[in-house]
Motif scaffolding. Structure first.
Motif, mmCIF file in Angstrom:
data_model
loop_
_atom_site.group_PDB
_atom_site.id
_atom_site.type_symbol
_atom_site.label_atom_id
_atom_site.label_comp_id
_atom_site.label_asym_id
_atom_site.label_seq_id
_atom_site.Cartn_x
_atom_site.Cartn_y
_atom_site.Cartn_z
ATOM 1 N N GLY A 234 60.288 -42.215 13.345
ATOM 2 C CA GLY A 234 61.722 -42.036 13.054
ATOM 3 C C GLY A 234 62.055 -40.621 12.630
ATOM 4 O O GLY A 234 63.231 -40.244 12.576
ATOM 5 N N THR A 237 64.305 -38.399 15.092
ATOM 6 C CA THR A 237 65.580 -39.041 15.429
ATOM 7 C C THR A 237 66.617 -38.437 14.485
ATOM 8 O O THR A 237 66.299 -37.554 13.683
ATOM 9 C CB THR A 237 65.541 -40.568 15.200
ATOM 10 O OG1 THR A 237 65.560 -40.823 13.780
ATOM 11 C CG2 THR A 237 64.300 -41.222 15.801
ATOM 12 N N ARG A 239 67.717 -39.886 11.972
ATOM 13 C CA ARG A 239 67.657 -40.639 10.714
ATOM 14 C C ARG A 239 67.581 -39.748 9.474
ATOM 15 O O ARG A 239 68.146 -40.074 8.446
ATOM 16 C CB ARG A 239 66.438 -41.563 10.710
ATOM 17 C CG ARG A 239 66.456 -42.645 11.747
ATOM 18 C CD ARG A 239 67.541 -43.656 11.499
ATOM 19 N NE ARG A 239 67.121 -44.785 10.676
ATOM 20 C CZ ARG A 239 67.959 -45.558 9.988
ATOM 21 N NH1 ARG A 239 69.251 -45.299 9.986
ATOM 22 N NH2 ARG A 239 67.521 -46.578 9.292
ATOM 23 N N SER A 248 66.290 -47.145 6.141
ATOM 24 C CA SER A 248 65.296 -46.477 6.996
ATOM 25 C C SER A 248 63.868 -46.847 6.574
ATOM 26 O O SER A 248 63.625 -47.327 5.465
ATOM 27 C CB SER A 248 65.455 -44.960 6.908
ATOM 28 O OG SER A 248 65.171 -44.524 5.589
ATOM 29 N N SER A 282 70.310 -36.840 22.194
ATOM 30 C CA SER A 282 69.928 -36.989 20.792
ATOM 31 C C SER A 282 68.483 -36.517 20.634
ATOM 32 O O SER A 282 67.740 -36.386 21.619
ATOM 33 C CB SER A 282 70.047 -38.453 20.355
ATOM 34 O OG SER A 282 69.058 -39.220 21.011
ATOM 35 N N ALA A 284 66.039 -38.189 19.391
ATOM 36 C CA ALA A 284 65.133 -39.257 19.854
ATOM 37 C C ALA A 284 64.953 -39.158 21.374
ATOM 38 O O ALA A 284 63.838 -39.284 21.891
ATOM 39 C CB ALA A 284 65.685 -40.626 19.470
ATOM 40 N N ALA A 304 61.803 -49.787 17.491
ATOM 41 C CA ALA A 304 63.249 -49.778 17.296
ATOM 42 C C ALA A 304 63.562 -50.856 16.269
ATOM 43 O O ALA A 304 62.828 -51.844 16.149
ATOM 44 C CB ALA A 304 63.975 -50.046 18.608
ATOM 45 N N ARG A 305 64.629 -50.634 15.522
ATOM 46 C CA ARG A 305 65.065 -51.640 14.539
ATOM 47 C C ARG A 305 66.225 -52.443 15.087
ATOM 48 O O ARG A 305 66.439 -53.583 14.693
ATOM 49 C CB ARG A 305 65.441 -50.929 13.230
ATOM 50 C CG ARG A 305 65.477 -51.781 11.979
ATOM 51 C CD ARG A 305 65.685 -50.916 10.741
ATOM 52 N NE ARG A 305 66.476 -49.732 11.041
ATOM 53 C CZ ARG A 305 67.807 -49.708 11.121
ATOM 54 N NH1 ARG A 305 68.504 -50.780 10.866
ATOM 55 N NH2 ARG A 305 68.431 -48.583 11.421
ATOM 56 N N THR A 306 66.973 -51.831 16.000
ATOM 57 C CA THR A 306 68.166 -52.504 16.535
ATOM 58 C C THR A 306 68.217 -52.336 18.055
ATOM 59 O O THR A 306 67.662 -51.364 18.593
ATOM 60 C CB THR A 306 69.447 -51.858 15.956
ATOM 61 O OG1 THR A 306 69.481 -50.484 16.397
ATOM 62 C CG2 THR A 306 69.474 -51.907 14.435
ATOM 63 N N GLN A 309 69.456 -48.829 19.025
ATOM 64 C CA GLN A 309 68.446 -47.757 19.032
ATOM 65 C C GLN A 309 67.650 -47.796 20.342
ATOM 66 O O GLN A 309 67.404 -46.768 20.967
ATOM 67 C CB GLN A 309 67.469 -47.919 17.855
ATOM 68 C CG GLN A 309 68.034 -47.540 16.503
ATOM 69 C CD GLN A 309 66.996 -47.653 15.376
ATOM 70 O OE1 GLN A 309 65.941 -48.265 15.540
ATOM 71 N NE2 GLN A 309 67.306 -47.088 14.228
ATOM 72 N N GLU A 312 69.668 -46.451 23.247
ATOM 73 C CA GLU A 312 69.717 -44.980 23.224
ATOM 74 C C GLU A 312 68.400 -44.398 23.747
ATOM 75 O O GLU A 312 68.399 -43.423 24.506
ATOM 76 C CB GLU A 312 69.962 -44.508 21.779
ATOM 77 C CG GLU A 312 69.982 -43.000 21.627
ATOM 78 C CD GLU A 312 70.107 -42.562 20.162
ATOM 79 O OE1 GLU A 312 70.830 -43.227 19.383
ATOM 80 O OE2 GLU A 312 69.481 -41.552 19.808
ATOM 81 N N ASN A 313 67.302 -45.037 23.366
ATOM 82 C CA ASN A 313 65.996 -44.508 23.770
ATOM 83 C C ASN A 313 65.778 -44.647 25.275
ATOM 84 O O ASN A 313 65.271 -43.729 25.924
ATOM 85 C CB ASN A 313 64.888 -45.212 22.981
ATOM 86 C CG ASN A 313 65.010 -44.954 21.484
ATOM 87 O OD1 ASN A 313 65.700 -44.000 21.080
ATOM 88 N ND2 ASN A 313 64.394 -45.779 20.669
#
Ligand SMILES: NC(=O)c1ccc[n+]([C@@H]2O[C@H](COP(=O)([O-])OP(=O)(O)OC[C@H]3O[C@@H](n4cnc5c(N)ncnc54)[C@H](OP(=O)(O)O)[C@@H]3O)[C@@H](O)[C@H]2O)c1
Length: 349
Positions: A234, A237, A239, A248, A282, A284, A304-306, A309, A312-313
């Motif tokens: 992370g 990114t 974050r 986080s 971004s 990431a 990823a947590r969501t 995310q 986006e990746n």
């Protein structure tokens, strides 16, 4: 640089895993973090199902992912039973054994007894009769490599694993493992090292491997490379650009140690973010494309947590290729930042 990698059509491009018949999506979802018992099942389910929908069909597990150890495999087992049963053969599922899973001498490391018992337990949690890739999770200096690689060979011969690999082995140990595997008639398919703009050890020549890097050894031995933690947990990114968000990984006090977020490291991260923004991506996304710039890297194993995310990746792959000038700018700040948590835990990295 090497020739452009062969890409097969698909929602996420595929790369051939070394010399094998296995093709992997260049983005893989790992279930190390965010798949413990404290994360609601529905959140885990949403993430995995979104991954599969996006074409991220390579899902990386290990016996100890949780907490508690085994929790991530249990979740995956539930998902396979209720949502993904009809798609099982579209997925490439991995698991590993090497870190502590149960007490006593046979609950970790690289013995035959541990590896095969752990594989059986993993299959039970997953509700499967075979796994697509089974890894030795770390080199074990106290067990002969012949025994560890032989156990991987037994997993293959029994049909419980379709392919086998090694994780966090140095270039020299990987070369030795390839030699042992050849002697035993075992085919190693993939290695899984950590790799990111802040952790570039797999590029470095290893004097104990005749000056070859892990990337060299893997390519010469026909091994694919599944590069894990491409976002440096992370750090690569948005974050930590302006502090430590409450939700986080760093704030949770886990494996992203506070010392990693030093002023010096954050200065590199901020500079890399400037490069990313200048290309309309971004940080990431830049980190992902950068890790994939060398075709010897088969896939990046990210977390990823969501679902947002992950989206986006995956969208990183639609970005423009990295120009020579961008790569040079990145090199100034893509420096080893002391974030290779797995080095000391893997005996000789
Ligand atoms: N073989 C091994 O020994 C080994 C060791 C470690 C990992 N792995 C594998 O590698 C996988 C990935 O490891 P990792 O989770 O450390 O990888 P990572 O991709 O470097 O970091 C993932 C974390 O970055 C943050 N993140 C991801 N996408 C983001 C985005 N678009 N924007 C903002 N933040 C984003 C999230 O942190 P927040 O939660 O803070 O939002 C996420 O949990 C593991 O699940 C596992 O499968 C293997």
């Amino acid at each position: 640089m090497h020739d452009a990698p062969p890409l097969a059509p698909g929602p996420v491009p595929l790369r051939r895993c070394g010399d094998s018949g296995l093709w992997l999506p260049v983005v893989t979802l790992g279930l190390w973090q965010n798949f413990g018992a404290s994360t609601p099942f529905d959140a885990q389910r949403a993430l995995v199902l979104r991954a599969v929908e996006l074409g991220v069909t390579h899902l990386d597990l290990a016996n100890n992912y949780g907490p508690p150890p085994g929790a991530a495999e249990l979740t995956m087992g539930r998902l396979l039973a209720r949502d993904l049963a009809s798609r099982r053969d579209e997925l490439v599922l991995t698991t590993k054994a090497g870190y502590r899973q149960w007490p006593g001498p046979y609950g970790e490391h690289g013995s035959r007894k541990y590896l095969l018992a752990s594989l059986d337990q993993s299959l039970r949690r997953l509700g499967l009769d075979h796994i697509d890739v089974f890894y030795s999770h770390r080199f074990d200096p106290r067990t002969p490599l012949e025994e560890t690689i032989g156990a991987l060979g037994s997993a293959l011969a029994s049909g419980r694993a379709r392919a086998v690999g090694i994780s966090s082995y140095s270039a020299a140990r990987t070369a030795q493992a390839l030699d042992v595997a050849r002697d035993l008639g075992v085919r190693l398919t993939v290695c899984q090292p950590s790799y990111s703009m802040l952790n570039r050890w797999i590029e470095r020549p290893d004097p104990a491997a005749d000056g070859r890097s892990l990337l060299d050894v893997a390519a010469q031995g026909g091994l694919g490379v599944a590069a894990f933690s491409p976002l440096a947990q992370g750090m690569l990114t948005d974050r930590y650009l302006t502090g430590v968000p409450a939700d986080s990984r760093a704030a949770r006090g886990g494996p992203l140690r506070a010392s990693y977020l030093s002023e010096e490291n954050l200065a590199h991260v901020l500079a890399l973010d400037v490069v990313a923004r200048a290309r309309g991506q971004s940080l990431a996304q830049l980190a992902i494309l950068w890790a994939l710039r060398d075709p010897r890297v088969t896939t990046v194993v990210l977390g990823a947590r969501t679902p947002a995310q992950l989206e986006e990746n995956v969208a990183a792959l639609g970005g423009p290729p990295l120009a020579e000038a961008e790569l040079e700018a990145i090199d100034a700040d893509a420096v080893d930042a002391g974030v290779n948590l797995w080095g000391p835990r893997s005996s000789d990295l």
